[in-house]
Scaffold this motif. Structure first.
Motif, PDB file in Angstrom:
ATOM      1  N   GLU A 203       0.561  -1.002   0.420  1.00  0.00           N
ATOM      2  CA  GLU A 203       0.025  -0.333   0.684  1.00  0.00           C
ATOM      3  C   GLU A 203       0.610   0.937   0.099  1.00  0.00           C
ATOM      4  O   GLU A 203       0.195   2.415  -0.048  1.00  0.00           O
ATOM      5  CB  GLU A 203      -0.764  -0.293   1.071  1.00  0.00           C
ATOM      6  CG  GLU A 203      -1.665  -1.043   1.174  1.00  0.00           C
ATOM      7  CD  GLU A 203      -2.841  -1.123   2.279  1.00  0.00           C
ATOM      8  OE1 GLU A 203      -2.281  -0.467   3.019  1.00  0.00           O
ATOM      9  OE2 GLU A 203      -3.866  -1.561   1.781  1.00  0.00           O
ATOM     10  N   SER A 204       1.756   1.254   0.258  1.00  0.00           N
ATOM     11  CA  SER A 204       2.273   2.554   0.505  1.00  0.00           C
ATOM     12  C   SER A 204       4.351   1.791  -0.143  1.00  0.00           C
ATOM     13  O   SER A 204       4.972   1.046  -0.126  1.00  0.00           O
ATOM     14  CB  SER A 204       2.606   3.604   2.031  1.00  0.00           C
ATOM     15  OG  SER A 204       4.033   3.368   2.259  1.00  0.00           O
TER      16      SER A 204
ATOM     17  N   GLN B 103      -7.665   8.775  12.705  1.00  0.00           N
ATOM     18  CA  GLN B 103      -8.265   9.990  13.290  1.00  0.00           C
ATOM     19  C   GLN B 103      -8.216  10.704  12.172  1.00  0.00           C
ATOM     20  O   GLN B 103      -9.717  11.227  12.181  1.00  0.00           O
ATOM     21  CB  GLN B 103      -7.533  10.804  14.691  1.00  0.00           C
ATOM     22  CG  GLN B 103      -8.016   9.631  15.583  1.00  0.00           C
ATOM     23  CD  GLN B 103      -6.676   8.608  15.709  1.00  0.00           C
ATOM     24  OE1 GLN B 103      -5.748   8.415  15.202  1.00  0.00           O
ATOM     25  NE2 GLN B 103      -6.524   8.087  16.664  1.00  0.00           N
ATOM     26  N   ALA B 104      -7.377  11.151  11.833  1.00  0.00           N
ATOM     27  CA  ALA B 104      -7.591  12.360  10.467  1.00  0.00           C
ATOM     28  C   ALA B 104      -8.980  11.537   9.613  1.00  0.00           C
ATOM     29  O   ALA B 104      -9.247  12.638   8.747  1.00  0.00           O
ATOM     30  CB  ALA B 104      -6.396  12.949   9.888  1.00  0.00           C
ATOM     31  N   VAL B 105      -8.325  10.235   9.471  1.00  0.00           N
ATOM     32  CA  VAL B 105      -9.416   9.805   7.556  1.00  0.00           C
ATOM     33  C   VAL B 105     -11.174   9.303   8.448  1.00  0.00           C
ATOM     34  O   VAL B 105     -11.815  10.152   7.622  1.00  0.00           O
ATOM     35  CB  VAL B 105      -8.636   8.428   7.824  1.00  0.00           C
ATOM     36  CG1 VAL B 105      -9.872   8.028   6.538  1.00  0.00           C
ATOM     37  CG2 VAL B 105      -7.053   8.599   7.859  1.00  0.00           C
TER      38      VAL B 105
ATOM     39  N   GLN C 199      -2.277   5.121   6.225  1.00  0.00           N
ATOM     40  CA  GLN C 199      -0.766   4.852   6.416  1.00  0.00           C
ATOM     41  C   GLN C 199      -0.358   5.581   4.649  1.00  0.00           C
ATOM     42  O   GLN C 199       0.890   5.146   4.822  1.00  0.00           O
ATOM     43  CB  GLN C 199      -0.994   3.114   6.459  1.00  0.00           C
ATOM     44  CG  GLN C 199      -0.204   2.671   7.278  1.00  0.00           C
ATOM     45  CD  GLN C 199      -0.246   0.620   7.905  1.00  0.00           C
ATOM     46  OE1 GLN C 199       0.688   0.077   6.659  1.00  0.00           O
ATOM     47  NE2 GLN C 199      -0.431   0.791   9.464  1.00  0.00           N
ATOM     48  N   LEU C 200      -1.171   5.106   3.524  1.00  0.00           N
ATOM     49  CA  LEU C 200      -0.919   5.326   2.461  1.00  0.00           C
ATOM     50  C   LEU C 200      -0.529   6.549   2.271  1.00  0.00           C
ATOM     51  O   LEU C 200       0.335   6.818   1.886  1.00  0.00           O
ATOM     52  CB  LEU C 200      -2.565   4.798   1.282  1.00  0.00           C
ATOM     53  CG  LEU C 200      -1.761   4.208   0.211  1.00  0.00           C
ATOM     54  CD1 LEU C 200      -1.057   3.208  -0.016  1.00  0.00           C
ATOM     55  CD2 LEU C 200      -3.055   3.876  -0.128  1.00  0.00           C
ATOM     56  N   ILE C 201      -1.378   7.406   2.787  1.00  0.00           N
ATOM     57  CA  ILE C 201      -1.500   8.810   2.836  1.00  0.00           C
ATOM     58  C   ILE C 201      -0.685   9.799   4.054  1.00  0.00           C
ATOM     59  O   ILE C 201      -0.307  11.263   4.091  1.00  0.00           O
ATOM     60  CB  ILE C 201      -1.995   9.745   2.445  1.00  0.00           C
ATOM     61  CG1 ILE C 201      -3.348   9.680   3.191  1.00  0.00           C
ATOM     62  CG2 ILE C 201      -2.819   8.964   1.034  1.00  0.00           C
ATOM     63  CD1 ILE C 201      -4.437  10.131   3.178  1.00  0.00           C
TER      64      ILE C 201
ATOM     65  N   GLU D 264      -9.289   8.836  -2.716  1.00  0.00           N
ATOM     66  CA  GLU D 264      -8.409   7.938  -3.572  1.00  0.00           C
ATOM     67  C   GLU D 264      -7.839   6.443  -2.310  1.00  0.00           C
ATOM     68  O   GLU D 264      -8.083   5.880  -3.173  1.00  0.00           O
ATOM     69  CB  GLU D 264      -7.162   8.601  -4.634  1.00  0.00           C
ATOM     70  CG  GLU D 264      -6.553   7.352  -5.235  1.00  0.00           C
ATOM     71  CD  GLU D 264      -7.259   6.697  -5.884  1.00  0.00           C
ATOM     72  OE1 GLU D 264      -8.600   7.134  -6.500  1.00  0.00           O
ATOM     73  OE2 GLU D 264      -6.593   6.050  -6.863  1.00  0.00           O
ATOM     74  N   ALA D 265      -7.391   7.310  -0.978  1.00  0.00           N
ATOM     75  CA  ALA D 265      -6.753   5.954  -0.965  1.00  0.00           C
ATOM     76  C   ALA D 265      -7.132   5.607  -0.428  1.00  0.00           C
ATOM     77  O   ALA D 265      -7.222   4.164   0.301  1.00  0.00           O
ATOM     78  CB  ALA D 265      -6.250   7.658   0.883  1.00  0.00           C
ATOM     79  N   LEU D 266      -9.102   5.561   0.584  1.00  0.00           N
ATOM     80  CA  LEU D 266     -10.269   5.508   1.029  1.00  0.00           C
ATOM     81  C   LEU D 266     -10.838   4.178  -0.142  1.00  0.00           C
ATOM     82  O   LEU D 266     -10.609   2.972  -0.049  1.00  0.00           O
ATOM     83  CB  LEU D 266     -11.370   6.320   1.419  1.00  0.00           C
ATOM     84  CG  LEU D 266     -10.826   6.930   2.272  1.00  0.00           C
ATOM     85  CD1 LEU D 266     -11.375   7.606   2.784  1.00  0.00           C
ATOM     86  CD2 LEU D 266     -11.415   5.698   3.876  1.00  0.00           C
TER      87      LEU D 266
END
Ligand SMILES: Nc1ncnc2c1ncn2[C@@H]1O[C@H](COP(=O)(O)OP(=O)(O)OP(=O)(O)O)[C@@H](O)[C@H]1O
Length: 472
Positions: free
Chosen positions: A406-407, A460-462, A453-455, A439-441
């Motif tokens: 993923e990253s 919590q931010a997501v 993790q990806l971005i 996009e990450a979701l």
């Protein structure tokens, strides 16, 4: 007749009455309902002495007894044994006496002439209250401590994660109750291991019996669980005992409960409500003393909302609920699990596998593990085979991953695969931020931790972003 819900209590019930015939007949009634550990006492003056010597789950005292009355006993019991519910049983329906007893701390007042099932319901309620008080006090105690009191119960579950420790503590707190336990979590997170730990912690004398109920049709479900008599159907040459009976005084673990058909759900509900079952071909009900633990990787909440899972069964099953977090939410467990599974490989093939555990763990930290710990276990076994059991490194895992990494932060992904292009109008920072979150979701199928993790933001931010945008 209404049957008692709840199994035989762990500690006995103390029945106190100067009338022996009443004591005997009430005990027989309770026994017929599966409450078979009852201690009888025909001398009210000995109650405090008996309570001081043994542990009980509740006391039922007669109101009028020679030497000491039930009403006089209540404040003494409440003061010295506040955890014990006190039931007052009287031949008279005297409202003044009822009020006095309740004021002094009695839990309930039951009149002897009332229907037997009212008496039984009173006893059942007292036992449930005792179990809840016990559970509450062990929970309060355990939350002041870091790890479980008895780590040996969980020795097979490799973890260093705080949420798993909370689950261990909760298991210790609920171990002695007989209520059903529902374990949820993605496939491969270790639900069966947790079920075994609940059984171990309970100290139940019977066996732990596990069965996967996915794919069992109604007839096979009944036969597997309840057994049959010889000649019950064509081909039933011998009688067969079912798993409910095999798990007597132990634990019956039903895995993949979300896949049960409606008919099988009704049969399971009857077992949970009445603690009775009927082997095929038999007209005699048998009593069950197995504790039921169920597990599912599906969202039972969602299934019952869509009418696929009976609400009444769901409420019965979730006497206690344990939600096991996926591996991607406890990445700090990866190095421990890697070493554990490497030991497993070594024991299997009989050679020491050299491996760079830290390098591999760093690499796998960016993987989403859709198959959770079972997937990691298989990866270790496969990768060890690929490298010929020596020099195991991250590169041996790379080709085995079932979904892309993923990253790129591990250094194994090349630079950004897609470049960002801008049109004539530059997006605002706000627009760009939203696009990035979306996009990450999308890439992580809505998994908030993996998207974070990806971005490179916190989960919590997501979650805050989703709430703000009412993303579903
Ligand atoms: N924390 C852990 N430590 C060591 N081994 C684990 C752990 N969790 C799971 N395992 C291992 O992973 C495998 C899968 O575990 P388990 O069968 O308990 O998962 P599950 O959630 O019941 O899976 P499913 O939903 O497919 O039934 C087993 O081999 C188990 O021993």
């Amino acid at each position: 007749m209404h049957k008692v819900a709840g199994l035989t209590p762990r500690y006995p019930l103390l029945l106190v009455d100067d009338e022996d015939s009443w004591l005997q007949s009430f005990r027989a009634t309770l026994r017929s309902q599966g409450i078979d550990n009852v201690v009888l006492l025909n001398d009210g003056t000995k109650v405090m002495e008996v309570l001081g010597r043994n542990k009980f789950c509740a006391v039922a005292v007669d109101l009028m007894m020679p030497g000491i009355s039930g009403e006089e006993l209540i404040p003494q019991i409440v003061e010295e044994h506040p955890e014990l519910p006190v039931l007052v049983i009287s031949g008279l329906n005297d409202i003044k006496a009822v009020v006095n007893c309740i004021r002094k701390g009695a839990f309930d007042f039951i009149v002897k002439t009332e229907e037997r099932n009212t008496l039984i319901a009173g006893v059942r309620h007292a036992i449930e209250i005792f179990e809840l008080r016990q559970e509450n006090s062990s929970l309060q105690q355990s939350f002041f401590m870091d790890g479980p009191d008895r780590p040996e119960l969980f020795s097979e579950i490799i973890t260093a994660h705080k949420d798993m420790y909370s689950i261990f503590k909760y298991i210790e707190a609920i171990a002695e109750t007989s209520r059903p336990v529902l374990i949820t979590g993605e496939s491969g997170v270790g639900k069966e291991l947790i079920a075994r730990a609940v059984h171990k912690a309970s100290g139940r004398k019977g066996e732990f019996v596990a069965v996967n109920v996915a794919g069992l049709d109604d007839n096979i479900f009944s036969d597997t669980l309840f057994g049959h008599k010889k000649g019950a159907f064509t081909g039933a040459a011998e009688a067969r005992i079912g798993l409910v009976e095999k798990a007597k005084k132990g634990t019956l673990f039903l895995d993949e409960i979300g896949d049960l058909s409606q008919t099988s759900q009704t049969k399971l509900l009857r077992l949970l409500q009445e603690h009775e079952f009927m082997p095929l071909g038999s007209d005699m009900a048998k009593r069950s003393s197995a504790r039921i633990i169920t597990a599912t990787h599906q969202s039972i909440n969602g299934m019952q909302e869509h009418g696929k899972f009976r609400k009444d069964l769901f409420f019965r099953l979730r006497g206690h609920m344990l939600c096991i977090p996926p591996l991607r939410e406890r990445m700090e467990d990866i190095p421990l699990l890697l070493s554990h599974f490497l030991n497993e490989v070594q024991a299997e093939v009989g050679v020491d596998v050299e491996a760079d555990v830290h390098e591999i763990a760093r690499f796998l930290a960016n993987y989403s593990f859709p198959g959770n710990i079972r997937e990691l276990q298989h990866l270790v076994h496969d990768a060890a085979g690929i490298c010929g059991y020596k020099g195991l490194m991250a590169k041996h895992f790379k080709k085995l991953l079932v979904v892309p990494l993923e990253s790129s932060s591990s250094g194994f992904n090349t630079a950004l695969e897609e470049s960002v292009t801008f049109g004539t109008r530059l997006p605002t920072l706000h627009e760009l931020r939203s696009k990035l979150f979306d996009e990450a979701l999308r890439r992580t199928k809505g998994n908030q931790s993996s998207a974070a993790q990806l971005i490179g933001v916190t989960r919590q931010a997501v979650s805050k972003y989703l709430k703000k945008n009412e993303y579903d």
